[in-house]
Scaffold this motif. Structure first.
Motif, PDB file in Angstrom:
ATOM      1  N   PHE A  56      82.891  43.220  31.148  1.00  0.00           N
ATOM      2  CA  PHE A  56      83.770  44.275  30.660  1.00  0.00           C
ATOM      3  C   PHE A  56      83.615  45.566  31.441  1.00  0.00           C
ATOM      4  O   PHE A  56      84.317  46.546  31.171  1.00  0.00           O
ATOM      5  CB  PHE A  56      83.539  44.530  29.161  1.00  0.00           C
ATOM      6  CG  PHE A  56      82.175  45.060  28.816  1.00  0.00           C
ATOM      7  CD1 PHE A  56      81.904  46.410  28.904  1.00  0.00           C
ATOM      8  CD2 PHE A  56      81.172  44.202  28.380  1.00  0.00           C
ATOM      9  CE1 PHE A  56      80.656  46.907  28.579  1.00  0.00           C
ATOM     10  CE2 PHE A  56      79.922  44.686  28.062  1.00  0.00           C
ATOM     11  CZ  PHE A  56      79.654  46.044  28.164  1.00  0.00           C
ATOM     12  N   ILE A  89      87.880  46.039  26.746  1.00  0.00           N
ATOM     13  CA  ILE A  89      87.341  45.500  25.499  1.00  0.00           C
ATOM     14  C   ILE A  89      87.874  44.086  25.320  1.00  0.00           C
ATOM     15  O   ILE A  89      89.005  43.767  25.706  1.00  0.00           O
ATOM     16  CB  ILE A  89      87.663  46.366  24.267  1.00  0.00           C
ATOM     17  CG1 ILE A  89      89.158  46.627  24.134  1.00  0.00           C
ATOM     18  CG2 ILE A  89      86.886  47.666  24.308  1.00  0.00           C
ATOM     19  CD1 ILE A  89      89.531  47.290  22.804  1.00  0.00           C
ATOM     20  N   ALA A  90      87.037  43.243  24.760  1.00  0.00           N
ATOM     21  CA  ALA A  90      87.416  41.850  24.534  1.00  0.00           C
ATOM     22  C   ALA A  90      86.525  41.294  23.439  1.00  0.00           C
ATOM     23  O   ALA A  90      85.527  41.889  23.055  1.00  0.00           O
ATOM     24  CB  ALA A  90      87.265  41.033  25.818  1.00  0.00           C
ATOM     25  N   GLY A  91      86.914  40.146  22.948  1.00  0.00           N
ATOM     26  CA  GLY A  91      86.125  39.486  21.920  1.00  0.00           C
ATOM     27  C   GLY A  91      86.983  38.450  21.239  1.00  0.00           C
ATOM     28  O   GLY A  91      88.011  38.030  21.778  1.00  0.00           O
ATOM     29  N   GLY A  92      86.546  38.058  20.068  1.00  0.00           N
ATOM     30  CA  GLY A  92      87.341  37.084  19.359  1.00  0.00           C
ATOM     31  C   GLY A  92      86.513  36.229  18.443  1.00  0.00           C
ATOM     32  O   GLY A  92      85.280  36.281  18.442  1.00  0.00           O
ATOM     33  N   ALA A  93      87.225  35.451  17.652  1.00  0.00           N
ATOM     34  CA  ALA A  93      86.568  34.689  16.603  1.00  0.00           C
ATOM     35  C   ALA A  93      85.696  33.573  17.152  1.00  0.00           C
ATOM     36  O   ALA A  93      84.756  33.137  16.491  1.00  0.00           O
ATOM     37  CB  ALA A  93      87.608  34.118  15.649  1.00  0.00           C
ATOM     38  N   ARG A  94      85.985  33.066  18.342  1.00  0.00           N
ATOM     39  CA  ARG A  94      85.156  31.997  18.924  1.00  0.00           C
ATOM     40  C   ARG A  94      85.472  31.855  20.386  1.00  0.00           C
ATOM     41  O   ARG A  94      86.437  32.398  20.863  1.00  0.00           O
ATOM     42  CB  ARG A  94      85.392  30.677  18.213  1.00  0.00           C
ATOM     43  CG  ARG A  94      86.855  30.356  17.968  1.00  0.00           C
ATOM     44  CD  ARG A  94      87.028  29.225  17.003  1.00  0.00           C
ATOM     45  NE  ARG A  94      88.320  29.346  16.331  1.00  0.00           N
ATOM     46  CZ  ARG A  94      88.945  28.342  15.743  1.00  0.00           C
ATOM     47  NH1 ARG A  94      88.428  27.174  15.723  1.00  0.00           N
ATOM     48  NH2 ARG A  94      90.110  28.518  15.161  1.00  0.00           N
TER      49      ARG A  94
END
Lengths: 94, 168
Positions: A56, A89-94
């Motif tokens: 990131f 920014i990044a992300g997530g449930a899986r």
């Protein structure tokens, strides 16, 4: 002539709330190393355990994303350049 | 395998107050975006950000994730920088970010932790149901531990009525 590194607001707590830090370096990786040598608390947020920039963490030399330059972070600096740290920014449930 | 495991919830010792307008806006965004993940900025005052901060506005950002938007979100650096600079020019402090977890709990994932910025609040909205009539299940807020090993739970308050939270 030093190189100026612009610090994003999320990371300013690690550089005494400065918006920019000046370092002496001959290439991009050296500039980032000088930055984290001066402010060690910043290192773990810029680099992963293998020493690579975290995914990131984007670094721009002027208008150019350093990852897209032919020599990447080995791109030479003559002094007077501006490096900008630009987090995504990044992300997530899986 | 899902990276969402049952986790021990550790208190961050900090508190985020979510004004009702911001809560409504981010909830509407999460419901409208279902079954995809949505993302946005949490804007407000960081005057006492060491222990407490107040969110005045939740501002949607575009989820640029093309491959799997139901499970991931991404906002590129330049777009994020422009959005944050615009908000700061309006007098806001950027307190953190919100994103939704469609059909998943409002707990942090390994991906959330690995990509997190220090000192920011990460509010997660769990949304479930069916397209057209999803339900907001829970809101929980997290903050990256200084050693980046985990996300710590941040107390989330709103007025006049408390935000629904779930305990681990």
């Amino acid at each position: 002539m030093p190189v100026q590194i612009l610090i994003p607001s999320a990371l300013r707590a690690y550089v005494d709330r400065q918006t920019a830090v000046s370092v002496a370096a001959s290439d991009v990786v050296g500039a980032l190393r000088a930055l984290t040598d001066a402010y060690p608390g910043l290192a773990r947020h810029l680099r992963d355990e293998s020493g690579q920039l975290r995914s990131f963490v984007n670094v721009y030399l002027g208008e150019d994303d350093v990852r897209h330059l032919p020599l990447g972070d080995r791109t030479a600096l003559r002094g007077g350049e501006v490096l900008t740290i630009v987090p995504s920014i990044a992300g997530g449930a899986r | 395998m899902s990276s969402l495991r049952a986790r021990r919830s550790t208190d961050s010792g900090t508190r985020l107050v979510l004004r009702s307008g911001a809560r409504l806006r981010l909830a509407a965004h999460a419901l409208r975006g279902y079954p995809h993940e949505v993302v946005g900025l949490l804007l407000g005052s960081a005057a006492r950000a060491e222990v407490s901060a107040e969110v005045w506005e939740a501002r949607p950002l575009e989820n640029e994730q093309e491959q799997d938007p139901a499970r991931r979100f991404v906002v590129s650096g330049l777009r994020l920088a422009r959005a944050e600079a615009a908000a700061e020019a309006e007098g806001f402090d950027v307190l953190g970010y919100y994103h939704s977890h469609p059909d998943h709990p409002a707990s942090w994932s390994d991906e959330d932790r690995d990509q997190a910025l220090p000192g920011r609040s990460y509010l997660i909205a769990s949304v479930s149901g069916v397209v057209g009539a999803p339900t907001l299940e829970a809101l929980r807020c997290w903050r990256l531990a200084e050693d980046r090993s985990e996300m710590l739970e941040e107390r989330l308050d709103s007025g006049p009525e408390a935000v629904q939270t779930q305990s681990s």
